[in-house]
Design a protein around this motif. Structure first.
Motif, PDB file in Angstrom:
ATOM      1  N   GLY A 154      -3.745  -4.128 -18.274  1.00  0.00           N
ATOM      2  CA  GLY A 154      -2.329  -4.161 -18.605  1.00  0.00           C
ATOM      3  C   GLY A 154      -1.521  -4.881 -17.545  1.00  0.00           C
ATOM      4  N   ARG A 155      -0.218  -4.968 -17.788  1.00  0.00           N
ATOM      5  CA  ARG A 155       0.695  -5.664 -16.884  1.00  0.00           C
ATOM      6  C   ARG A 155       1.458  -4.657 -16.029  1.00  0.00           C
ATOM      7  N   ALA A 156       1.494  -4.897 -14.725  1.00  0.00           N
ATOM      8  CA  ALA A 156       2.278  -4.038 -13.836  1.00  0.00           C
ATOM      9  C   ALA A 156       3.747  -4.133 -14.234  1.00  0.00           C
ATOM     10  N   SER A 157       4.411  -2.977 -14.374  1.00  0.00           N
ATOM     11  CA  SER A 157       5.770  -3.020 -14.904  1.00  0.00           C
ATOM     12  C   SER A 157       6.825  -2.477 -13.947  1.00  0.00           C
ATOM     13  N   ILE A 158       6.593  -1.312 -13.340  1.00  0.00           N
ATOM     14  CA  ILE A 158       7.641  -0.706 -12.521  1.00  0.00           C
ATOM     15  C   ILE A 158       7.022   0.165 -11.430  1.00  0.00           C
ATOM     16  N   ILE A 159       7.655   0.184 -10.262  1.00  0.00           N
ATOM     17  CA  ILE A 159       7.261   1.074  -9.171  1.00  0.00           C
ATOM     18  C   ILE A 159       8.035   2.388  -9.349  1.00  0.00           C
ATOM     19  N   PHE A 160       7.324   3.482  -9.559  1.00  0.00           N
ATOM     20  CA  PHE A 160       8.029   4.750  -9.770  1.00  0.00           C
ATOM     21  C   PHE A 160       8.013   5.654  -8.543  1.00  0.00           C
ATOM     22  N   PHE A 161       7.226   5.286  -7.514  1.00  0.00           N
ATOM     23  CA  PHE A 161       7.124   6.107  -6.312  1.00  0.00           C
ATOM     24  C   PHE A 161       6.548   5.227  -5.217  1.00  0.00           C
ATOM     25  N   SER A 162       6.923   5.470  -3.960  1.00  0.00           N
ATOM     26  CA  SER A 162       6.409   4.621  -2.884  1.00  0.00           C
ATOM     27  C   SER A 162       6.482   5.349  -1.549  1.00  0.00           C
ATOM     28  N   LEU A 163       5.337   5.434  -0.863  1.00  0.00           N
ATOM     29  CA  LEU A 163       5.249   6.081   0.446  1.00  0.00           C
ATOM     30  C   LEU A 163       4.722   5.085   1.473  1.00  0.00           C
ATOM     31  N   GLY A 164       5.409   4.964   2.605  1.00  0.00           N
ATOM     32  CA  GLY A 164       4.997   4.056   3.651  1.00  0.00           C
ATOM     33  C   GLY A 164       4.221   4.745   4.762  1.00  0.00           C
ATOM     34  N   ASN A 165       3.833   3.942   5.742  1.00  0.00           N
ATOM     35  CA  ASN A 165       3.164   4.436   6.946  1.00  0.00           C
ATOM     36  C   ASN A 165       1.881   5.208   6.646  1.00  0.00           C
ATOM     37  N   ASP A 166       1.113   4.723   5.671  1.00  0.00           N
ATOM     38  CA  ASP A 166      -0.188   5.317   5.326  1.00  0.00           C
ATOM     39  C   ASP A 166      -0.079   6.799   4.968  1.00  0.00           C
ATOM     40  N   THR A 167       1.037   7.194   4.385  1.00  0.00           N
ATOM     41  CA  THR A 167       1.253   8.598   4.032  1.00  0.00           C
ATOM     42  C   THR A 167       0.527   8.930   2.736  1.00  0.00           C
ATOM     43  N   SER A 168      -0.305   9.964   2.763  1.00  0.00           N
ATOM     44  CA  SER A 168      -1.012  10.405   1.566  1.00  0.00           C
ATOM     45  C   SER A 168      -0.052  11.107   0.613  1.00  0.00           C
ATOM     46  N   ARG A 176       9.871   5.183   0.645  1.00  0.00           N
ATOM     47  CA  ARG A 176      10.546   3.884   0.581  1.00  0.00           C
ATOM     48  C   ARG A 176      11.570   3.965  -0.552  1.00  0.00           C
ATOM     49  N   TRP A 177      12.721   4.477  -0.227  1.00  0.00           N
ATOM     50  CA  TRP A 177      13.726   4.775  -1.253  1.00  0.00           C
ATOM     51  C   TRP A 177      14.163   3.525  -2.008  1.00  0.00           C
ATOM     52  N   ASP A 178      14.185   2.383  -1.306  1.00  0.00           N
ATOM     53  CA  ASP A 178      14.668   1.156  -1.945  1.00  0.00           C
ATOM     54  C   ASP A 178      13.685   0.590  -2.966  1.00  0.00           C
ATOM     55  N   ARG A 179      12.464   1.140  -3.018  1.00  0.00           N
ATOM     56  CA  ARG A 179      11.461   0.627  -3.956  1.00  0.00           C
ATOM     57  C   ARG A 179      11.339   1.490  -5.216  1.00  0.00           C
ATOM     58  N   LEU A 180      11.967   2.654  -5.224  1.00  0.00           N
ATOM     59  CA  LEU A 180      11.845   3.549  -6.377  1.00  0.00           C
ATOM     60  C   LEU A 180      12.475   2.904  -7.612  1.00  0.00           C
ATOM     61  N   PHE A 181      11.708   2.873  -8.703  1.00  0.00           N
ATOM     62  CA  PHE A 181      12.126   2.342 -10.000  1.00  0.00           C
ATOM     63  C   PHE A 181      12.462   0.845  -9.932  1.00  0.00           C
ATOM     64  N   VAL A 223       0.861  -1.179   0.000  1.00  0.00           N
ATOM     65  CA  VAL A 223       0.000   0.000   0.000  1.00  0.00           C
ATOM     66  C   VAL A 223       0.901   1.233   0.000  1.00  0.00           C
ATOM     67  N   GLY A 224       0.634   2.153  -0.921  1.00  0.00           N
ATOM     68  CA  GLY A 224       1.492   3.327  -1.062  1.00  0.00           C
ATOM     69  C   GLY A 224       2.472   3.234  -2.208  1.00  0.00           C
ATOM     70  N   ASP A 225       2.526   2.053  -2.886  1.00  0.00           N
ATOM     71  CA  ASP A 225       3.313   1.945  -4.119  1.00  0.00           C
ATOM     72  C   ASP A 225       2.546   2.597  -5.262  1.00  0.00           C
ATOM     73  N   TYR A 226       3.264   3.313  -6.099  1.00  0.00           N
ATOM     74  CA  TYR A 226       2.699   3.900  -7.319  1.00  0.00           C
ATOM     75  C   TYR A 226       3.419   3.247  -8.489  1.00  0.00           C
ATOM     76  N   ILE A 227       2.652   2.625  -9.369  1.00  0.00           N
ATOM     77  CA  ILE A 227       3.258   1.838 -10.441  1.00  0.00           C
ATOM     78  C   ILE A 227       2.794   2.326 -11.813  1.00  0.00           C
ATOM     79  N   PHE A 228       3.580   1.948 -12.815  1.00  0.00           N
ATOM     80  CA  PHE A 228       3.145   2.120 -14.195  1.00  0.00           C
ATOM     81  C   PHE A 228       2.649   0.774 -14.718  1.00  0.00           C
TER      82      PHE A 228
END
Length: 247
Positions: free
Chosen positions: A212-226, A238-243, A50-55
């Motif tokens: 479509g098919r999930a391809s890449i995480i381009f942004f990610s916020l943890g701890n229920d952050t809007s 979540r710096w380790d999840r970017l791209f 939750v909080g992952d933003y994907i393309f």
């Protein structure tokens, strides 16, 4: 009309044209190529949080009416279609209500026999191998999932991924046998005990419903952050999840 006024009008018109062109380009990219998607629930943990933003790659499977904004009923089925693969993470329209987007892992192809017995996924009568792979703790408030056992599954085509087994005796751990109809697919969440998927009210997913098919995480916020709480980004990114490529 003075020369100064005419130049201002020309400059304004040029700016309007640039804005229109940019909007049209963005619409074409979103419609034909890649669509952003936000992970709304914990059903795909630990793969997607939750909080992952994907393309979402929209040309991976071709196009249906659900590939277009507002889903106009211009044609049926899919055009320029190609078959999804077992193990793909797919965004699709919820069959009982196509206004809603879902994201799950495709585990069943047309003609497959799918069943879960004592927490083990069976495809065409064969158990999908799985081995322990540590534990998982979520930062998602509604699904804390502290030290949940993780199991790595490996499909017959070599696709491998982690799944969660929060409860050894949930209603999701034993199902009837499902036979996937022609032109449909069987989807399951990686968070096996906390996923409404093809085992339940999602049912079989028609090919037309694939987005479509999930391809890449381009942004990610943890701890229920809007996303709007930008002042919290540095502490909750979540710096380790970017791209990170989605697998």
């Amino acid at each position: 009309m003075s020369e100064k006024v005419e130049k201002k009008q020309n400059a304004l018109w040029e700016n309007i044209k640039v804005i229109i062109q940019a909007l049209l380009l963005a619409m074409v990219i979103r419609t034909v190529f890649f669509q952003p998607f936000t992970i709304p629930s914990g059903s795909m943990m630990p793969t997607l949080l939750v909080g992952d933003y994907i393309f979402v790659n929209k040309f991976a499977y071709g196009y249906s009416k659900y590939s277009l904004p507002f889903s106009p009923d211009l044609f049926s089925g899919r055009i320029f279609s190609s078959e999804p693969k077992r193990g793909d993470i797919v965004v699709f329209r919820f069959p009982p209500n196509p206004q809603i987007d879902y994201i799950k892992r495709l585990v069943g192809l047309p003609g497959d026999h799918i069943q879960v017995k004592e927490g083990i996924l069976y495809i065409n009568g064969q158990a999908v191998p799985r081995v322990p792979d540590g534990t998982f703790t979520s930062d998602y408030r509604l699904d804390p999932g502290e030290d949940v056992p993780v199991y790595r599954e490996t499909l017959d085509d070599g696709v491998t991924y982690d799944t969660l087994d929060q409860s050894p005796n949930s209603r999701a751990d034993n199902t009837r046998e499902f036979i996937v109809p022609e032109g449909h697919y069987f989807m399951m969440g990686d968070n096996r005990d906390n996923s409404l998927d093809s085992r339940f009210d999602v049912g079989f997913v028609p090919a037309e419903n694939l987005v479509g098919r999930a391809s890449i995480i381009f942004f990610s916020l943890g701890n229920d952050t809007s996303f709007r709480e930008f002042w919290k980004w540095p502490a909750n990114m979540r710096w380790d999840r970017l791209f990170k490529v989605v697998e």
